[in-house]
Motif scaffolding. Structure first.
Motif, PDB file in Angstrom:
ATOM      1  N   ARG A   1      -0.018  53.857 -42.408  1.00  0.00           N
ATOM      2  CA  ARG A   1      -0.815  54.107 -42.161  1.00  0.00           C
ATOM      3  C   ARG A   1      -1.928  55.894 -41.355  1.00  0.00           C
ATOM      4  NH1 ARG A   1      -4.601  53.798 -38.281  1.00  0.00           N
ATOM      5  NH2 ARG A   1      -2.547  53.249 -36.571  1.00  0.00           N
ATOM      6  N   ARG A   2      -0.699  55.979 -40.273  1.00  0.00           N
ATOM      7  CA  ARG A   2      -0.613  56.901 -39.371  1.00  0.00           C
ATOM      8  C   ARG A   2      -0.187  57.969 -40.581  1.00  0.00           C
ATOM      9  NH1 ARG A   2       0.672  56.292 -33.446  1.00  0.00           N
ATOM     10  NH2 ARG A   2      -0.131  53.744 -32.548  1.00  0.00           N
ATOM     11  N   HIS A   3       0.395  58.041 -41.380  1.00  0.00           N
ATOM     12  CA  HIS A   3       0.868  58.983 -42.466  1.00  0.00           C
ATOM     13  C   HIS A   3      -0.349  59.159 -43.324  1.00  0.00           C
ATOM     14  CE1 HIS A   3       3.477  60.298 -45.879  1.00  0.00           C
ATOM     15  NE2 HIS A   3       3.854  60.756 -45.342  1.00  0.00           N
ATOM     16  N   LYS A   4      -1.048  58.029 -43.583  1.00  0.00           N
ATOM     17  CA  LYS A   4      -1.806  58.467 -44.874  1.00  0.00           C
ATOM     18  C   LYS A   4      -2.992  59.227 -43.875  1.00  0.00           C
ATOM     19  CE  LYS A   4      -2.897  54.037 -46.024  1.00  0.00           C
ATOM     20  NZ  LYS A   4      -3.236  52.862 -47.275  1.00  0.00           N
ATOM     21  N   ASN A   5      -3.757  58.414 -42.738  1.00  0.00           N
ATOM     22  CA  ASN A   5      -4.375  58.963 -41.698  1.00  0.00           C
ATOM     23  C   ASN A   5      -4.425  60.994 -41.988  1.00  0.00           C
ATOM     24  OD1 ASN A   5      -5.767  56.680 -41.575  1.00  0.00           O
ATOM     25  ND2 ASN A   5      -4.954  56.634 -39.389  1.00  0.00           N
ATOM     26  N   LEU A   6      -2.912  61.040 -42.058  1.00  0.00           N
ATOM     27  CA  LEU A   6      -2.496  62.929 -41.844  1.00  0.00           C
ATOM     28  C   LEU A   6      -2.741  63.493 -42.838  1.00  0.00           C
ATOM     29  CD1 LEU A   6       0.404  62.699 -39.560  1.00  0.00           C
ATOM     30  CD2 LEU A   6      -1.814  63.172 -38.629  1.00  0.00           C
ATOM     31  N   GLY A   7      -3.052  62.584 -44.194  1.00  0.00           N
ATOM     32  CA  GLY A   7      -3.242  63.573 -45.586  1.00  0.00           C
ATOM     33  C   GLY A   7      -5.011  63.769 -46.395  1.00  0.00           C
ATOM     34  N   SER A   8      -4.957  64.485 -46.858  1.00  0.00           N
ATOM     35  CA  SER A   8      -6.539  64.413 -47.707  1.00  0.00           C
ATOM     36  C   SER A   8      -6.343  63.927 -48.321  1.00  0.00           C
ATOM     37  CB  SER A   8      -6.269  66.064 -47.978  1.00  0.00           C
ATOM     38  OG  SER A   8      -6.088  67.043 -46.766  1.00  0.00           O
ATOM     39  N   LEU A   9      -7.812  63.322 -49.082  1.00  0.00           N
ATOM     40  CA  LEU A   9      -8.613  62.859 -50.056  1.00  0.00           C
ATOM     41  C   LEU A   9      -8.594  63.713 -50.944  1.00  0.00           C
ATOM     42  CD1 LEU A   9     -10.444  59.544 -48.600  1.00  0.00           C
ATOM     43  CD2 LEU A   9      -7.926  59.908 -49.677  1.00  0.00           C
ATOM     44  N   ARG A  10      -8.198  63.698 -51.807  1.00  0.00           N
ATOM     45  CA  ARG A  10      -9.274  64.922 -53.377  1.00  0.00           C
ATOM     46  C   ARG A  10      -9.492  64.121 -54.508  1.00  0.00           C
ATOM     47  NH1 ARG A  10      -8.282  69.586 -50.906  1.00  0.00           N
ATOM     48  NH2 ARG A  10      -5.887  69.585 -49.736  1.00  0.00           N
ATOM     49  N   ILE A  11     -10.444  64.765 -55.439  1.00  0.00           N
ATOM     50  CA  ILE A  11     -11.278  63.557 -55.887  1.00  0.00           C
ATOM     51  C   ILE A  11     -10.180  63.692 -57.893  1.00  0.00           C
ATOM     52  CG2 ILE A  11     -13.180  63.577 -57.217  1.00  0.00           C
ATOM     53  CD1 ILE A  11     -14.534  65.270 -55.254  1.00  0.00           C
TER      54      ILE A  11
ATOM     55  N   ARG B   1      -4.867  60.698 -52.593  1.00  0.00           N
ATOM     56  CA  ARG B   1      -3.824  61.242 -50.821  1.00  0.00           C
ATOM     57  C   ARG B   1      -2.645  62.687 -51.464  1.00  0.00           C
ATOM     58  NH1 ARG B   1      -4.745  55.877 -49.459  1.00  0.00           N
ATOM     59  NH2 ARG B   1      -5.916  55.017 -47.675  1.00  0.00           N
ATOM     60  N   ASP B   2      -3.536  62.973 -51.038  1.00  0.00           N
ATOM     61  CA  ASP B   2      -2.427  64.546 -50.668  1.00  0.00           C
ATOM     62  C   ASP B   2      -1.539  64.540 -50.001  1.00  0.00           C
ATOM     63  OD1 ASP B   2      -1.003  66.628 -51.022  1.00  0.00           O
ATOM     64  OD2 ASP B   2      -2.630  68.186 -51.057  1.00  0.00           O
ATOM     65  N   LEU B   3      -0.619  64.078 -49.362  1.00  0.00           N
ATOM     66  CA  LEU B   3       0.281  63.798 -48.368  1.00  0.00           C
ATOM     67  C   LEU B   3       1.489  64.442 -47.827  1.00  0.00           C
ATOM     68  CD1 LEU B   3       0.397  59.745 -48.716  1.00  0.00           C
ATOM     69  CD2 LEU B   3      -0.850  60.482 -47.002  1.00  0.00           C
ATOM     70  N   PRO B   4       1.334  65.218 -46.251  1.00  0.00           N
ATOM     71  CA  PRO B   4       2.637  65.969 -46.181  1.00  0.00           C
ATOM     72  C   PRO B   4       3.863  65.022 -46.375  1.00  0.00           C
ATOM     73  CG  PRO B   4       1.279  65.480 -44.192  1.00  0.00           C
ATOM     74  CD  PRO B   4       0.298  64.668 -45.743  1.00  0.00           C
ATOM     75  N   LYS B   5       4.491  66.143 -46.314  1.00  0.00           N
ATOM     76  CA  LYS B   5       6.176  65.290 -46.701  1.00  0.00           C
ATOM     77  C   LYS B   5       6.283  64.429 -45.062  1.00  0.00           C
ATOM     78  CE  LYS B   5      11.062  65.807 -47.619  1.00  0.00           C
ATOM     79  NZ  LYS B   5      11.955  67.128 -47.561  1.00  0.00           N
ATOM     80  N   LEU B   6       7.004  63.230 -45.101  1.00  0.00           N
ATOM     81  CA  LEU B   6       6.597  62.073 -44.012  1.00  0.00           C
ATOM     82  C   LEU B   6       8.939  62.752 -43.683  1.00  0.00           C
ATOM     83  CD1 LEU B   6       5.801  60.029 -42.441  1.00  0.00           C
ATOM     84  CD2 LEU B   6       6.839  58.713 -44.079  1.00  0.00           C
TER      85      LEU B   6
ATOM     86  N   ARG C   1       2.385  64.207 -34.543  1.00  0.00           N
ATOM     87  CA  ARG C   1       1.617  64.274 -34.323  1.00  0.00           C
ATOM     88  C   ARG C   1       1.226  62.311 -35.125  1.00  0.00           C
ATOM     89  NH1 ARG C   1       0.159  68.708 -39.418  1.00  0.00           N
ATOM     90  NH2 ARG C   1      -2.344  67.119 -39.711  1.00  0.00           N
ATOM     91  N   LEU C   2       2.069  61.690 -35.813  1.00  0.00           N
ATOM     92  CA  LEU C   2       1.925  60.433 -36.080  1.00  0.00           C
ATOM     93  C   LEU C   2       1.965  59.682 -34.898  1.00  0.00           C
ATOM     94  CD1 LEU C   2       5.111  60.574 -38.911  1.00  0.00           C
ATOM     95  CD2 LEU C   2       2.731  59.920 -39.019  1.00  0.00           C
TER      96      LEU C   2
END
Length: 539
Positions: free
Chosen positions: A244-254, A352-357, A364-365
């Motif tokens: 959940r926390r990882h997803k919150n750091l990502g961006s939504l793309r159409i 979701r465009d997620l940063p590498k975990l 940030r997490l």
């Protein structure tokens, strides 16, 4: 309290110290992993005492406590301060719902003594024209000046005030607070007194109910099966929280070039109707409808079974039609077993465009962490605390549920109303905190009609809570359990400090009573866990 009228149903909107502070398995994960110290002020006391889901109990509020709440013009129940010139005659009759009726016969000599006292008091306070202050006024003139009717009423009130404490002596120590009520109407008292020269009246009072165990002492050998929800598993919960926390750091793309996939977020317009043999009888299902519904496909298990599978592949602007059945376990009872025809229009799809975990995201997490492993370990420890808390709460609830099934008790109406008011007051506090009601809305929800409707609709739940309270109190006495004075003093001080810190009103005596009840309950649950056979099963 007016002893000549029915007890008024009051609503206490002050915060209840018995608000359940433990986190249940259904609590959202984001709430469950918050540190314990973030709990509200009204939860602190109960958590510190290992709160056991009990609410305010009135069973130990005796006649001595009732005295403090009776209006000054009513009765001071102290038989040592006002001796009567003759004994009164009291007949005691047991009635249903742990109620006792006392039929009181006051002899004429006592009535006459009360009359003389009234005349003496009137003489002190009245200024009769033609008579100097302090000079004796003939009784006939004084009575005519004040009014015969007024003198008679004052005499009857004096009789009640002086004799009621003596009449109540047989139920002293077991009468419940605010349940004493003279049921004989005042006009009847006036008529009887004027014709007979003596007085007879009836009093009803609720008494502490007797608890009967089935089987006798069955609580000493409890066999408890505790169901634990799988989603409170610390390892699973911590992994979900990390995602959940990882997803919150990502961006939504159409999404524009494909259909819906697992991992996407989709915006839907949903409508539903019942499925009938005669299509003309189909009706809308408002509870299943939504406009602009944002749905994370990774949380498909939270929706109606089959819903996610039915929309996978849908594209922006497309509409799908499908039928599903609401399971019998569905939360909303009105929807259980309903066959529904769904119409779902896809408005937008996002990926979701997620940063590498990796370690670069650690701070940030979870602020303060420098590596991904530290994040995982910290989240796991927090979830482990929540898991243990939820397990303890589930155990307590299972024990309490078993106890209330093992007792028979005739619950007094005043106890039922008191418990119901406290539960409703806690509910209103929660509504007020969530919705910020205005004075008009709050007044409407606090009206006698609203309270009575709640009492009736929640009758079974209220009775179950009372039975749990009574069972716990009975075990505490039977097993001679004790808590230390230091525990009591510490918890009272902590609770009062919390009230002061949050600038909340409180009654120190009431706080002390509630702390005592909490400590008793904690000791009982501790004792029962040591003696019970407990089995845990995952649901």
């Amino acid at each position: 309290m007016d002893l000549l009228s029915s007890t008024t149903l009051r609503l206490n909107l002050k915060p209840s110290l018995f608000h359940n502070s433990r986190l249940s398995a259904s609590t959202p994960l984001s709430e469950r992993i918050r540190p314990i110290r973030e709990f509200t002020s009204f939860q602190r006391l109960t958590f510190a005492s290992r709160q056991f889901s009990l609410r305010i109990s009135s069973t130990r509020r005796t006649l001595a406590q009732t005295q403090r709440s009776i209006h000054a013009s009513a009765v001071a129940l102290d038989t040592d301060k006002d001796k009567l010139p003759a004994d009164i005659e009291v007949t005691e009759t047991e009635e249903p719902s742990s109620r006792v009726r006392l039929t009181v016969k006051v002899p004429s000599v006592v009535c006459e003594d009360c009359y003389k006292n009234v005349i003496m008091e009137i003489t002190k306070q009245s200024k009769v024209p033609g008579f100097r202050p302090g000079k004796n006024v003939p009784e006939t003139i004084l009575v005519n000046y004040v009014g015969k009717k007024n003198v008679q009423r004052a005499t009857i009130e004096s009789i009640l005030k002086r004799t009621l404490p003596h009449a109540m002596s047989s139920v002293t120590g077991k009468a419940l607070k605010d349940s004493v009520r003279i049921v004989t109407k005042f006009p009847e008292l006036e008529e009887a007194y004027s014709l007979q020269g003596f007085l007879r009246y009836d009093v009803v009072v609720d008494v502490a109910p007797e608890v009967k165990w089935i089987p006798e002492n069955g609580y000493k050998d409890l066999k408890i099966v505790v169901g634990i929800d799988s989603d409170i598993d610390a390892q699973k919960a911590s992994e979900e929280e990390l995602r959940r926390r990882h997803k919150n750091l990502g961006s939504l793309r159409i999404v524009t070039d494909r259909g819906l996939q697992i991992g996407d977020v989709v915006v839907l317009d949903i409508s539903a109707t019942t499925v009938e043999q005669d299509e003309s009888n189909a009706r809308q299902i408002p509870a299943a409808e939504s406009k602009g519904f944002h749905f994370d496909t990774e949380e498909g298990d939270k929706l109606l079974p089959g819903f996610l599978d039915s929309i996978i592949g849908i594209q922006q602007g497309e509409t799908k039609y499908f039928q599903l059945v609401f399971p019998e376990s569905w939360t909303q009872e009105s929807l259980r077993g309903i066959h529904a025809q769904f119409t779902v229009e896809c408005k937008e799809i996002f990926y979701r465009d997620l940063p590498k975990l990796d370690d670069s995201l650690a701070d940030r997490l979870l602020p303060g962490c420098s590596t991904l492993e530290q994040v995982r370990e910290s989240l796991f420890q927090r979830c482990k605390e929540v898991e243990q808390t939820a397990r303890e709460q589930a155990t307590d609830n299972a024990i309490l549920d078993q106890l209330r099934k093992m007792i028979e008790v005739d619950i007094p109406q005043s106890l039922f109303e008191e418990q119901g008011r406290q539960l409703y007051g806690a509910k209103l506090l929660q509504i007020q905190a969530n919705m910020k009601l205005d004075q008009k809305q709050l007044a409407s929800l606090s009206s006698p009609k609203a309270v009575n409707e709640y009492l009736e609709s929640q009758r079974e739940n209220i009775i179950n809570v009372i039975k749990q309270n009574l069972a716990v109190g009975d075990i505490f006495q039977r097993e001679n359990l004790q808590y230390s004075t230091d525990e009591l003093v510490k918890e009272v001080e902590n609770s009062i400090a919390e009230f002061k810190r949050h600038k909340q009103e409180y009654d120190e005596e009431r706080v002390r009573e509630q702390v005592q009840e909490i400590l008793e309950g904690a000791k009982v649950l501790e004792w029962l866990k040591e003696h019970a056979g407990i089995q845990y099963v995952t649901r």
